[in-house]
Design an enzyme around this catalytic site. Structure first.
Site, PDB file in Angstrom:
ATOM      1  N   ASP A 145      -2.626  -1.731  10.538  1.00  0.00           N
ATOM      2  CA  ASP A 145      -2.859  -1.618   9.091  1.00  0.00           C
ATOM      3  C   ASP A 145      -3.605  -2.827   8.517  1.00  0.00           C
ATOM      4  O   ASP A 145      -4.004  -2.811   7.353  1.00  0.00           O
ATOM      5  CB  ASP A 145      -1.514  -1.526   8.333  1.00  0.00           C
ATOM      6  CG  ASP A 145      -0.843  -0.184   8.530  1.00  0.00           C
ATOM      7  OD1 ASP A 145      -1.488   0.731   9.089  1.00  0.00           O
ATOM      8  OD2 ASP A 145       0.329  -0.044   8.129  1.00  0.00           O
ATOM      9  N   LYS A 160       0.851  -1.211   0.000  1.00  0.00           N
ATOM     10  CA  LYS A 160       0.000   0.000   0.000  1.00  0.00           C
ATOM     11  C   LYS A 160       0.874   1.244   0.000  1.00  0.00           C
ATOM     12  O   LYS A 160       2.058   1.220   0.351  1.00  0.00           O
ATOM     13  CB  LYS A 160      -0.927   0.036   1.228  1.00  0.00           C
ATOM     14  CG  LYS A 160      -0.246  -0.030   2.612  1.00  0.00           C
ATOM     15  CD  LYS A 160       0.247   1.258   3.174  1.00  0.00           C
ATOM     16  CE  LYS A 160       0.864   1.087   4.566  1.00  0.00           C
ATOM     17  NZ  LYS A 160       1.703   2.188   5.002  1.00  0.00           N
TER      18      LYS A 160
HETATM   19  O1  C5P Z   1      -0.382  -1.816  15.176  1.00  0.00           O
HETATM   20  P1  C5P Z   1       1.051  -2.082  14.870  1.00  0.00           P
HETATM   21  O2  C5P Z   1       1.583  -3.265  15.622  1.00  0.00           O
HETATM   22  O3  C5P Z   1       1.343  -2.143  13.418  1.00  0.00           O
HETATM   23  O4  C5P Z   1       1.832  -0.802  15.383  1.00  0.00           O
HETATM   24  C1  C5P Z   1       3.200  -0.797  15.686  1.00  0.00           C
HETATM   25  C2  C5P Z   1       3.470   0.337  16.643  1.00  0.00           C
HETATM   26  O5  C5P Z   1       3.273   1.597  15.975  1.00  0.00           O
HETATM   27  C3  C5P Z   1       2.550   0.375  17.839  1.00  0.00           C
HETATM   28  O6  C5P Z   1       3.059  -0.391  18.900  1.00  0.00           O
HETATM   29  C4  C5P Z   1       2.504   1.850  18.195  1.00  0.00           C
HETATM   30  O7  C5P Z   1       3.634   2.198  18.955  1.00  0.00           O
HETATM   31  C5  C5P Z   1       2.643   2.532  16.849  1.00  0.00           C
HETATM   32  N1  C5P Z   1       1.326   2.945  16.294  1.00  0.00           N
HETATM   33  C6  C5P Z   1       0.676   4.028  16.827  1.00  0.00           C
HETATM   34  N2  C5P Z   1      -0.528   4.415  16.310  1.00  0.00           N
HETATM   35  C7  C5P Z   1      -1.070   3.770  15.259  1.00  0.00           C
HETATM   36  C8  C5P Z   1      -0.412   2.669  14.685  1.00  0.00           C
HETATM   37  C9  C5P Z   1       0.797   2.270  15.224  1.00  0.00           C
HETATM   38  O8  C5P Z   1       1.169   4.647  17.770  1.00  0.00           O
HETATM   39  N3  C5P Z   1      -2.235   4.199  14.766  1.00  0.00           N
END
Ligand code: C5P
Length: 301
Positions: free
Chosen positions: A138, A9
């Site tokens: 995502d 993406k």
């Molecule tokens: O959700 P995911 O595991 O992909 O996110 C990785 C890290 O990125 C999270 O632990 C968080 O610290 C940060 N994040 C965030 N806000 C989001 C997506 C991700 O702070 N909307």
């Protein structure tokens, strides 16, 4: 055997609105899938096994519990009680820690694949959106793909009409990845007063709102129409790796990119091109030992 594509993406806009009490950030973004894709093959087996063929030089995708695909399988089994094991083979063409959503897309494609196979076996399907959000922010977007406005921490996905297959060049410094968690920390956003989980209340950032309106009214017919809308809050000094990315951005601009754009929280940058010939020219001129380069197009589904 079931073969399923897992597209990368690009974030056409990415506005980080505020830090939430749960440690995540509320964002307002327009996601669009690309024609660069991983592939997942699911074959019934005696026990669960994951194998990976990495096609991006230097990328070593884990094949254990750290891989998002393992999480997808475990959550699907938990939710359905269906314990049929699979051999899952991933062909990885999307680089990791690159801002292109490879790991999230792999997980979403495996959830979709398992759902299809479970239905054939007479097992009722669970709500994939809920499972997806538990794997990563995502992942819910990739269940739909195409073009969508994404809000909350990523769990709110509102479909939009897709764009024509515009050409981009992706350029990523070899061996440089960005940790998403680290990139968000560096932004130092103030604490938000809402978790914005309800789509009706999920406010769009100004850029995202403007682009989403123009998409709805089908006003974007050329790359030149799109260039003025593109933005990403992670671009700039707040990103620890930004210094390394500046020369790549300058080079893309000097080669006539209509606009350069950081992908997610990096480390890939995308250059919007006038057409295929322009993209191939930029690709040829950018080719070097230090960079991975791809010519890609927006893909609707
Ligand atoms: O959700 P995911 O595991 O992909 O996110 C990785 C890290 O990125 C999270 O632990 C968080 O610290 C940060 N994040 C965030 N806000 C989001 C997506 C991700 O702070 N909307």
């Amino acid at each position: 055997m079931l073969i399923i594509q897992a597209p990368a993406k690009i974030n056409l806009t990415l506005e980080v609105l505020g830090r939430r009490a749960d440690g995540y950030h509320n964002l307002s973004s327009i996601f669009h899938t690309l024609n660069l894709a991983d592939e997942a093959r699911l074959t019934p087996a005696d026990e669960m096994r994951l194998s990976v063929e990495d096609q991006v030089e230097g990328c070593e995708t884990p094949v254990d519990e750290r891989n998002t695909v393992w999480k997808a399988v475990a959550l699907f089994q938990q939710a359905t009680g269906w314990e049929q094991p699979f051999h899952i083979h991933l062909t990885k063409r999307i680089p990791s820690e690159a801002g292109l959503g490879g790991g999230s897309s792999d997980a979403a494609s495996v959830l979709k694949g398992l759902c299809q196979l479970a239905q054939q076996a007479g097992v009722p399907s669970p709500s994939l959106m809920e499972l997806a959000a538990q794997i990563g922010s995502d992942v819910p977007f990739f269940l739909l793909g195409g073009c969508a406005r994404v809000a909350g921490r990523g769990e709110t996905v509102l479909p939009l009409p897709p764009l024509p297959p515009f050409y981009w060049v992706l350029a990523k410094p070899k061996g440089v990845g960005v940790s998403t968690a680290e990139a968000y920390r560096h932004l130092q956003r103030p604490l938000a007063d809402t978790m914005e989980e309800d789509p009706l209340f999920a406010a769009a950032g100004p850029h995202t709102g403007r682009l989403s309106q123009s998409l709805d009214r089908r006003r974007i017919e050329t790359p030149e129409n799109l260039m003025g809308y593109l933005c990403n809050d992670f671009e700039g000094d707040a990103l620890p790796e930004w210094e390394l990315l500046i020369p790549i951005q300058k080079r893309l601009k000097s080669l006539g990119a209509l606009k350069t754009l950081l992908c997610g929280s990096g480390s890939t940058q995308a250059a919007l091109c006038r057409d295929r010939f322009h993209a191939l020219d930029i690709e040829r001129d950018m080719r070097s030992r230090e960079l991975d380069i791809w010519v890609v197009q927006l893909r609707s589904r």
